[in-house]
Design a protein around this motif. Structure first.
Motif, PDB file in Angstrom:
ATOM      1  N   ALA A 543       0.828  -1.197   0.000  1.00  0.00           N
ATOM      2  CA  ALA A 543       0.000   0.000   0.000  1.00  0.00           C
ATOM      3  C   ALA A 543       0.868   1.255   0.000  1.00  0.00           C
ATOM      4  O   ALA A 543       0.599   2.215  -0.727  1.00  0.00           O
ATOM      5  CB  ALA A 543      -0.938   0.003   1.206  1.00  0.00           C
ATOM      6  N   SER A 544       1.932   1.267   0.811  1.00  0.00           N
ATOM      7  CA  SER A 544       2.808   2.432   0.884  1.00  0.00           C
ATOM      8  C   SER A 544       3.497   2.690  -0.443  1.00  0.00           C
ATOM      9  O   SER A 544       3.662   3.838  -0.867  1.00  0.00           O
ATOM     10  CB  SER A 544       3.855   2.231   1.988  1.00  0.00           C
ATOM     11  OG  SER A 544       3.240   2.113   3.242  1.00  0.00           O
ATOM     12  N   GLU A 545       3.926   1.635  -1.118  1.00  0.00           N
ATOM     13  CA  GLU A 545       4.623   1.803  -2.386  1.00  0.00           C
ATOM     14  C   GLU A 545       3.677   2.236  -3.501  1.00  0.00           C
ATOM     15  O   GLU A 545       4.077   2.939  -4.431  1.00  0.00           O
ATOM     16  CB  GLU A 545       5.337   0.505  -2.765  1.00  0.00           C
ATOM     17  CG  GLU A 545       6.525   0.171  -1.857  1.00  0.00           C
ATOM     18  CD  GLU A 545       7.153  -1.158  -2.202  1.00  0.00           C
ATOM     19  OE1 GLU A 545       6.578  -1.896  -3.017  1.00  0.00           O
ATOM     20  OE2 GLU A 545       8.223  -1.456  -1.655  1.00  0.00           O
ATOM     21  N   SER A 546       2.419   1.828  -3.425  1.00  0.00           N
ATOM     22  CA  SER A 546       1.451   2.186  -4.460  1.00  0.00           C
ATOM     23  C   SER A 546       0.916   3.596  -4.277  1.00  0.00           C
ATOM     24  O   SER A 546       0.438   4.205  -5.238  1.00  0.00           O
ATOM     25  CB  SER A 546       0.277   1.203  -4.452  1.00  0.00           C
ATOM     26  OG  SER A 546       0.709  -0.114  -4.682  1.00  0.00           O
ATOM     27  N   ALA A 547       0.975   4.107  -3.063  1.00  0.00           N
ATOM     28  CA  ALA A 547       0.361   5.395  -2.760  1.00  0.00           C
ATOM     29  C   ALA A 547       1.240   6.557  -3.213  1.00  0.00           C
ATOM     30  O   ALA A 547       2.445   6.420  -3.417  1.00  0.00           O
ATOM     31  CB  ALA A 547       0.094   5.499  -1.261  1.00  0.00           C
ATOM     32  N   ASP A 548       0.601   7.721  -3.351  1.00  0.00           N
ATOM     33  CA  ASP A 548       1.311   8.954  -3.687  1.00  0.00           C
ATOM     34  C   ASP A 548       1.765   9.686  -2.437  1.00  0.00           C
ATOM     35  O   ASP A 548       2.659  10.533  -2.495  1.00  0.00           O
ATOM     36  CB  ASP A 548       0.397   9.875  -4.497  1.00  0.00           C
ATOM     37  CG  ASP A 548      -0.066   9.217  -5.790  1.00  0.00           C
ATOM     38  OD1 ASP A 548       0.789   8.954  -6.650  1.00  0.00           O
ATOM     39  OD2 ASP A 548      -1.267   8.941  -5.924  1.00  0.00           O
ATOM     40  N   ALA A 549       1.136   9.383  -1.317  1.00  0.00           N
ATOM     41  CA  ALA A 549       1.514   9.980  -0.040  1.00  0.00           C
ATOM     42  C   ALA A 549       1.307   8.943   1.051  1.00  0.00           C
ATOM     43  O   ALA A 549       0.424   8.093   0.939  1.00  0.00           O
ATOM     44  CB  ALA A 549       0.687  11.232   0.255  1.00  0.00           C
ATOM     45  N   VAL A 550       2.125   9.007   2.088  1.00  0.00           N
ATOM     46  CA  VAL A 550       2.037   8.054   3.197  1.00  0.00           C
ATOM     47  C   VAL A 550       1.945   8.829   4.498  1.00  0.00           C
ATOM     48  O   VAL A 550       2.777   9.708   4.772  1.00  0.00           O
ATOM     49  CB  VAL A 550       3.259   7.117   3.233  1.00  0.00           C
ATOM     50  CG1 VAL A 550       3.181   6.195   4.453  1.00  0.00           C
ATOM     51  CG2 VAL A 550       3.344   6.294   1.964  1.00  0.00           C
ATOM     52  N   ILE A 551       0.910   8.526   5.286  1.00  0.00           N
ATOM     53  CA  ILE A 551       0.763   9.117   6.613  1.00  0.00           C
ATOM     54  C   ILE A 551       1.419   8.170   7.608  1.00  0.00           C
ATOM     55  O   ILE A 551       0.972   7.044   7.791  1.00  0.00           O
ATOM     56  CB  ILE A 551      -0.719   9.330   6.958  1.00  0.00           C
ATOM     57  CG1 ILE A 551      -1.318  10.360   5.997  1.00  0.00           C
ATOM     58  CG2 ILE A 551      -0.878   9.790   8.398  1.00  0.00           C
ATOM     59  CD1 ILE A 551      -2.809  10.526   6.139  1.00  0.00           C
ATOM     60  N   VAL A 552       2.514   8.623   8.221  1.00  0.00           N
ATOM     61  CA  VAL A 552       3.300   7.747   9.086  1.00  0.00           C
ATOM     62  C   VAL A 552       2.542   7.409  10.353  1.00  0.00           C
ATOM     63  O   VAL A 552       2.515   6.267  10.793  1.00  0.00           O
ATOM     64  CB  VAL A 552       4.652   8.407   9.415  1.00  0.00           C
ATOM     65  CG1 VAL A 552       5.471   7.506  10.325  1.00  0.00           C
ATOM     66  CG2 VAL A 552       5.419   8.703   8.129  1.00  0.00           C
ATOM     67  N   ALA A 553       1.901   8.404  10.950  1.00  0.00           N
ATOM     68  CA  ALA A 553       1.143   8.163  12.180  1.00  0.00           C
ATOM     69  C   ALA A 553      -0.199   7.531  11.838  1.00  0.00           C
ATOM     70  O   ALA A 553      -0.740   7.734  10.752  1.00  0.00           O
ATOM     71  CB  ALA A 553       0.923   9.470  12.931  1.00  0.00           C
ATOM     72  N   ASP A 554      -0.741   6.769  12.778  1.00  0.00           N
ATOM     73  CA  ASP A 554      -2.049   6.141  12.587  1.00  0.00           C
ATOM     74  C   ASP A 554      -3.127   7.151  12.972  1.00  0.00           C
ATOM     75  O   ASP A 554      -3.828   7.002  13.961  1.00  0.00           O
ATOM     76  CB  ASP A 554      -2.134   4.882  13.454  1.00  0.00           C
ATOM     77  CG  ASP A 554      -3.381   4.064  13.148  1.00  0.00           C
ATOM     78  OD1 ASP A 554      -3.900   4.196  12.021  1.00  0.00           O
ATOM     79  OD2 ASP A 554      -3.822   3.315  14.035  1.00  0.00           O
ATOM     80  N   ASP A 555      -3.241   8.208  12.161  1.00  0.00           N
ATOM     81  CA  ASP A 555      -4.091   9.348  12.495  1.00  0.00           C
ATOM     82  C   ASP A 555      -4.770   9.865  11.231  1.00  0.00           C
ATOM     83  O   ASP A 555      -4.132  10.472  10.376  1.00  0.00           O
ATOM     84  CB  ASP A 555      -3.226  10.438  13.138  1.00  0.00           C
ATOM     85  CG  ASP A 555      -4.029  11.645  13.587  1.00  0.00           C
ATOM     86  OD1 ASP A 555      -5.266  11.623  13.443  1.00  0.00           O
ATOM     87  OD2 ASP A 555      -3.415  12.607  14.086  1.00  0.00           O
ATOM     88  N   ILE A 556      -6.058   9.616  11.112  1.00  0.00           N
ATOM     89  CA  ILE A 556      -6.775   9.992   9.890  1.00  0.00           C
ATOM     90  C   ILE A 556      -6.864  11.499   9.708  1.00  0.00           C
ATOM     91  O   ILE A 556      -7.013  12.006   8.585  1.00  0.00           O
ATOM     92  CB  ILE A 556      -8.191   9.361   9.891  1.00  0.00           C
ATOM     93  CG1 ILE A 556      -8.793   9.443   8.479  1.00  0.00           C
ATOM     94  CG2 ILE A 556      -9.080  10.005  10.929  1.00  0.00           C
ATOM     95  CD1 ILE A 556     -10.101   8.714   8.335  1.00  0.00           C
ATOM     96  N   SER A 557      -6.747  12.266  10.776  1.00  0.00           N
ATOM     97  CA  SER A 557      -6.824  13.719  10.637  1.00  0.00           C
ATOM     98  C   SER A 557      -5.690  14.271   9.783  1.00  0.00           C
ATOM     99  O   SER A 557      -5.783  15.384   9.250  1.00  0.00           O
ATOM    100  CB  SER A 557      -6.799  14.388  12.018  1.00  0.00           C
ATOM    101  OG  SER A 557      -5.519  14.277  12.606  1.00  0.00           O
ATOM    102  N   LYS A 558      -4.611  13.498   9.631  1.00  0.00           N
ATOM    103  CA  LYS A 558      -3.491  13.945   8.798  1.00  0.00           C
ATOM    104  C   LYS A 558      -3.893  14.070   7.322  1.00  0.00           C
ATOM    105  O   LYS A 558      -3.228  14.765   6.556  1.00  0.00           O
ATOM    106  CB  LYS A 558      -2.326  12.961   8.919  1.00  0.00           C
ATOM    107  CG  LYS A 558      -1.761  12.809  10.320  1.00  0.00           C
ATOM    108  CD  LYS A 558      -0.924  13.994  10.716  1.00  0.00           C
ATOM    109  CE  LYS A 558      -0.229  13.739  12.069  1.00  0.00           C
ATOM    110  NZ  LYS A 558       0.601  14.883  12.484  1.00  0.00           N
ATOM    111  N   VAL A 559      -4.981  13.395   6.915  1.00  0.00           N
ATOM    112  CA  VAL A 559      -5.462  13.546   5.540  1.00  0.00           C
ATOM    113  C   VAL A 559      -5.878  14.993   5.305  1.00  0.00           C
ATOM    114  O   VAL A 559      -5.551  15.600   4.270  1.00  0.00           O
ATOM    115  CB  VAL A 559      -6.643  12.590   5.261  1.00  0.00           C
ATOM    116  CG1 VAL A 559      -7.199  12.830   3.857  1.00  0.00           C
ATOM    117  CG2 VAL A 559      -6.211  11.137   5.426  1.00  0.00           C
ATOM    118  N   ALA A 560      -6.598  15.575   6.267  1.00  0.00           N
ATOM    119  CA  ALA A 560      -6.997  16.977   6.149  1.00  0.00           C
ATOM    120  C   ALA A 560      -5.784  17.896   6.237  1.00  0.00           C
ATOM    121  O   ALA A 560      -5.709  18.901   5.536  1.00  0.00           O
ATOM    122  CB  ALA A 560      -8.009  17.321   7.242  1.00  0.00           C
ATOM    123  N   THR A 561      -4.827  17.550   7.099  1.00  0.00           N
ATOM    124  CA  THR A 561      -3.606  18.341   7.193  1.00  0.00           C
ATOM    125  C   THR A 561      -2.862  18.352   5.868  1.00  0.00           C
ATOM    126  O   THR A 561      -2.380  19.396   5.416  1.00  0.00           O
ATOM    127  CB  THR A 561      -2.687  17.785   8.303  1.00  0.00           C
ATOM    128  OG1 THR A 561      -3.390  17.774   9.536  1.00  0.00           O
ATOM    129  CG2 THR A 561      -1.433  18.622   8.448  1.00  0.00           C
TER     130      THR A 561
END
Length: 644
Positions: A543-561
């Motif tokens: 999933a990390s390799e396929s994605a364009d961005a990776v959120i390191v912390a297990d925190d969905i609010s980082k998507v908005a950030t």
């Protein structure tokens, strides 16, 4: 002195055109001061024409490929100054253009400070303890028998000593009773995290004030920090949106500049006016502003625990209109708790859970980890299988003690026993079905709750420009609907296979589309979306390799950030470009009336470059969203509820 000499030599090797232009300019000024204006003009003109020839070759190649860049304007400006005898201005233009690369590198270095810091902090040395070393408690001074080895030589299972304030070289499990680790460079959380014996420790985190021992659970290549380092290297190498942004303005800016210069020449009858105007139209602001801003945005993202693989991702994020989410592990914690075991006649609850755990140990699905954890908490043995096979998106089939055990979705069990009945579920619950030797044996009911900040995150995304929110999940419709209702999503697509998710994303009308997920099954849809965001680099590598961005912390609010940072970055990049264009246009109009000589204009243009670069560096800073990370609630273990 020696260090300065080495730095100077390195600069000359890195920027040879800048160095040679400085030498030629110095020689020309000396000749001009000595009254030898003729030789000075010849040297400057021939040197400038040589630069024009080299630049022109690349320009012609680009034009043949259909690419009309800003170097056309630069070449015309150099030719014009040579033609009208403004040889000092021609050299300043050459210095400005060649120095633009050095200026960009310096500004980009400032902008990508956080990315460089992550790379520079990659652990190089590990302190390996002998196999018979005492692994309990906190190490005492004088008892360490550690051998220093390269971090790349650490093997899984080895015991390592982590000294105070040292960076953890590989992922591991804490053996000491307790410790504190600074994970700010990984997750963006500034508060140190307390760990106790048996808990996971991430590579790249910084140990506290006491030496501790860990047992390596991964090599450096497979560890958390090296995954991030690889993502950062990809991000730092990306320059895709820079070309696109510059090209959008290249032809209009070139035509307007030539028009102003041409009118000034025609009205005044003086060809020098043409050169004076074009000196102020050199394209450095357009070429430098965008890369500096995007690098600043990527660096700021890294500071908040978001690794963006390239500037193109920031540009897409800034304009996204639809956000799609996986359910388990994304909108929910992804750590379901066992609620009940529904065993069919002939099976006990303990037997059913033990068989399920024995088979699920060969699965990578998040529900498998929950089943294993439930069996371990209740002290049930997990038996090895003679053979085991995971059927993607369906479940696991394993041969355990001579029995063929299937664990997974209802349709997977119905392939061998069509009588497998559906189970009534409460909101937030999910079910795992089992069969033994081709006979439906029962089901496990698990419950996974929505993250408490998921609804607020979706609201924030809507305020940032997201018009459509969608859930794409392989789970059942009832479970999906209950979680969707809790977080505020009305468009739900349940019971999807990986290819179904890809098709669903392709069918979404409002684009660009963000897809947020975390598992192996999410890798295809993350790659297919306009922007794929993987939750947690510690999760699935695929999933990390396929994605364009990776959120390191297990925190969905980082998507908005991430989206907030991307919007500011794009605003700053475009604002810097428009600032450069506006200043250049104003100065060109002034020069058209003869108020700015060519040499003064060339020097003034350097100030325009400086203004646009300083403005672009604003992408490094801005208001931070969602300071609090998403903390999962702890659920006390309970005995297995009775079978039904």
């Amino acid at each position: 002195m020696a260090l300065n000499r080495v730095s100077f030599q390195k600069a000359v090797r890195t920027y040879p055109v800048v160095a040679s232009t400085v030498v030629v300019l110095a020689a020309v000024l000396m000749l001009w001061g000595a009254g030898a204006a003729g030789p000075a003009q010849w040297i400057a003109s021939l040197y400038t024409l040589g630069i024009v020839a080299v630049t022109g070759v690349g320009m012609v190649r680009d034009i043949k490929r259909g690419h009309y860049g800003l170097d056309i304007l630069a070449v015309i400006a150099m030719l014009a100054t040579v033609a009208v005898g403004e040889y000092l201005a021609s050299l300043i233009i050459v210095l400005m253009l060649s120095g633009g690369e050095a200026l960009e590198d310096y500004a980009a270095g400032r902008a990508k400070g956080e990315l460089d810091a992550l790379l520079d902090r990659a652990p190089q040395i590990a302190h390996r303890l002998p196999d018979d070393a005492d692994t309990g408690g906190t190490p005492k001074p004088g008892r360490e028998l550690a051998e220093d080895i390269p971090a790349t030589e650490v093997c899984v299972g080895e015991t390592l000593l982590i000294k105070p304030s040292e960076v953890v070289p590989v992922d591991g499990v804490l053996l000491s009773a307790a410790a504190s680790f600074d994970e700010s460079s990984l997750t963006g959380e500034s508060i140190p995290v307390a760990r106790t014996a048996g808990e996971a420790v991430m590579s790249g985190s910084v140990n506290g004030t006491q030496a501790v021992r860990i047992r390596a659970t991964a090599t450096t290549a497979d560890s958390q920090y090296q995954r991030i380092v690889a993502l950062v290297r990809d991000a730092a190498a990306s320059r895709a949106p820079v070309v696109r942004l510059a090209d959008r303005f290249a032809i209009p800016f070139t035509l307007v500049s030539l028009l102003i210069a041409g009118i000034a020449w025609a009205v005044s009858g003086d060809p020098v006016r043409f050169a004076e105007v074009l000196v102020l139209a050199t394209p450095c602001p357009l070429l430098i502003a965008a890369p500096v801003a995007f690098m600043g945005g990527m660096s700021r993202s890294a500071r908040h625990g978001i690794i963006v693989k390239g500037g193109a991702t920031l540009e897409q994020l800034a304009t996204a209109r639809t956000a799609a989410f996986d359910k388990t592990g994304t909108l929910t914690y992804g750590r379901p708790e066992l609620v009940s075991v529904n065993a069919q006649p002939g099976f006990s609850a303990e037997e059913l859970l033990g068989l399920a755990a024995s088979a699920e140990q060969y699965s990578s699905h998040v529900l498998a980890a929950s089943v294993l954890a439930a069996a371990e908490e209740r002290g049930l043995p997990v038996s090895p299988a003679d053979t085991a096979q995971e059927v993607a998106t369906n479940g696991v089939e394993a041969l355990i003690h001579g029995q063929t055990v299937r664990v997974g979705k209802r349709r997977f069990i119905e392939e061998v026993d069509p009588s497998a009945g559906s189970v009534d579920l409460s909101p937030g619950q999910m079910v795992v079905y089992l069969s033994v030797d081709g006979r439906f044996a029962g089901s496990l009911i698990l419950s996974d709750t929505a993250r408490p900040n998921a609804a607020a995150t979706l609201d924030r995304l809507r305020s940032l420009g997201i018009r459509d929110t969608v859930m794409l999940t392989g789970d059942g419709q009832v479970t999906a609907n209950s979680i969707a209702a809790a977080v505020g999503i009305s468009d739900v697509h349940a019971e999807l296979l990986p290819e179904d998710k890809v098709n669903a994303v392709a069918a979404l009308e409002l684009r660009p589309v963000i897809m947020v997920g975390d598992g192996v099954n999410d890798a295809p849809v993350l790659a297919a979306a306009d922007v794929g965001i993987a939750m947690g680099a510690r999760g699935s590598t695929a999933a990390s390799e396929s994605a364009d961005a990776v959120i390191v912390a297990d925190d969905i609010s980082k998507v908005a950030t991430a989206m907030d940072i991307s919007k500011r970055t794009l605003r700053v990049a475009l604002g810097s470009i428009w600032l450069g264009i506006a200043l250049s246009l104003v100065l060109m109009l002034v020069a058209a009336f003869g108020f700015i000589p060519a040499v003064a204009g060339a020097l003034t243009q350097e100030l325009v470059d400086l203004a646009t670069i300083l403005n672009a560096l604003r992408a490094l800073h801005g208001k931070t969203l969602f300071r609090r990370a998403d903390k999962p609630a702890t659920v006390a273990s309970a005995p297995i509820p009775g079978s039904v």
